[in-house]
Design a protein around this motif. Sequence first.
Motif, short mmCIF file in Angstrom:
data_model
loop_
_atom_site.label_atom_id
_atom_site.label_comp_id
_atom_site.label_asym_id
_atom_site.label_seq_id
_atom_site.Cartn_x
_atom_site.Cartn_y
_atom_site.Cartn_z
N ARG A 19 -25.39 55.31 61.42
CA ARG A 19 -25.00 54.79 62.65
C ARG A 19 -26.06 55.04 63.66
N GLU A 20 -26.16 54.34 64.62
CA GLU A 20 -27.38 54.36 65.61
C GLU A 20 -27.48 55.95 66.26
N GLY A 21 -28.37 56.49 66.11
CA GLY A 21 -28.70 57.78 66.71
C GLY A 21 -28.86 58.78 65.61
N ASP A 22 -28.44 58.48 64.37
CA ASP A 22 -28.44 59.26 63.11
C ASP A 22 -29.76 59.54 62.84
N VAL A 23 -30.17 60.64 62.17
CA VAL A 23 -31.33 60.88 61.63
C VAL A 23 -31.43 60.67 60.16
N ALA A 24 -32.16 59.92 59.62
CA ALA A 24 -32.04 59.62 58.26
C ALA A 24 -33.24 59.57 57.38
N ARG A 25 -33.75 59.65 56.32
CA ARG A 25 -34.96 59.51 55.38
C ARG A 25 -35.03 58.48 54.77
N ASP A 26 -36.16 57.91 54.81
CA ASP A 26 -36.25 56.65 54.02
C ASP A 26 -37.17 56.99 52.85
N THR A 27 -36.25 57.16 51.75
CA THR A 27 -36.80 57.55 50.35
C THR A 27 -37.93 56.84 49.83
N ARG A 28 -38.33 55.69 50.28
CA ARG A 28 -39.52 54.89 49.97
C ARG A 28 -40.69 55.59 50.21
N THR A 29 -40.72 56.01 51.51
CA THR A 29 -41.94 56.60 52.09
C THR A 29 -41.84 58.35 52.44
N SER A 30 -40.60 58.67 52.46
CA SER A 30 -40.30 59.97 52.55
C SER A 30 -40.41 60.33 54.15
N ARG A 31 -40.42 59.38 55.06
CA ARG A 31 -40.45 59.54 56.28
C ARG A 31 -39.21 59.54 56.84
N VAL A 32 -38.95 60.57 58.14
CA VAL A 32 -37.90 60.93 58.66
C VAL A 32 -37.69 60.10 60.07
#
Length: 84
Positions: A19-32
């Motif tokens: 959801r908008e506002g959630d903190v997530a990790r991009d598994t392609r780049t490991s960026r948060v």
Amino acid sequence: MTHRTAQGFEPPGESYAPREGDVARDTRTSRVGRVMGHVEPFYYLRPLKGGVEWEVEPEYLVPARQSDAMSDELSQVNARSRGR
């Protein structure tokens, strides 16, 4: 569908709809980043300390763990100390 790419990452097997506002990790780049919005088929994330948003396909998003956020912050602090 799980597959391996030249970069060696695999999309997670579970479905995650942030959801908008959630903190997530991009598994392609490991960026948060913080989820800023969603326009099919992409989610848009912004680094936790601000910066330019990037787009991520939903199969590469997973919920961020507390250690992910701390690791991202530490990386930014280290980069600043090196003058980057």
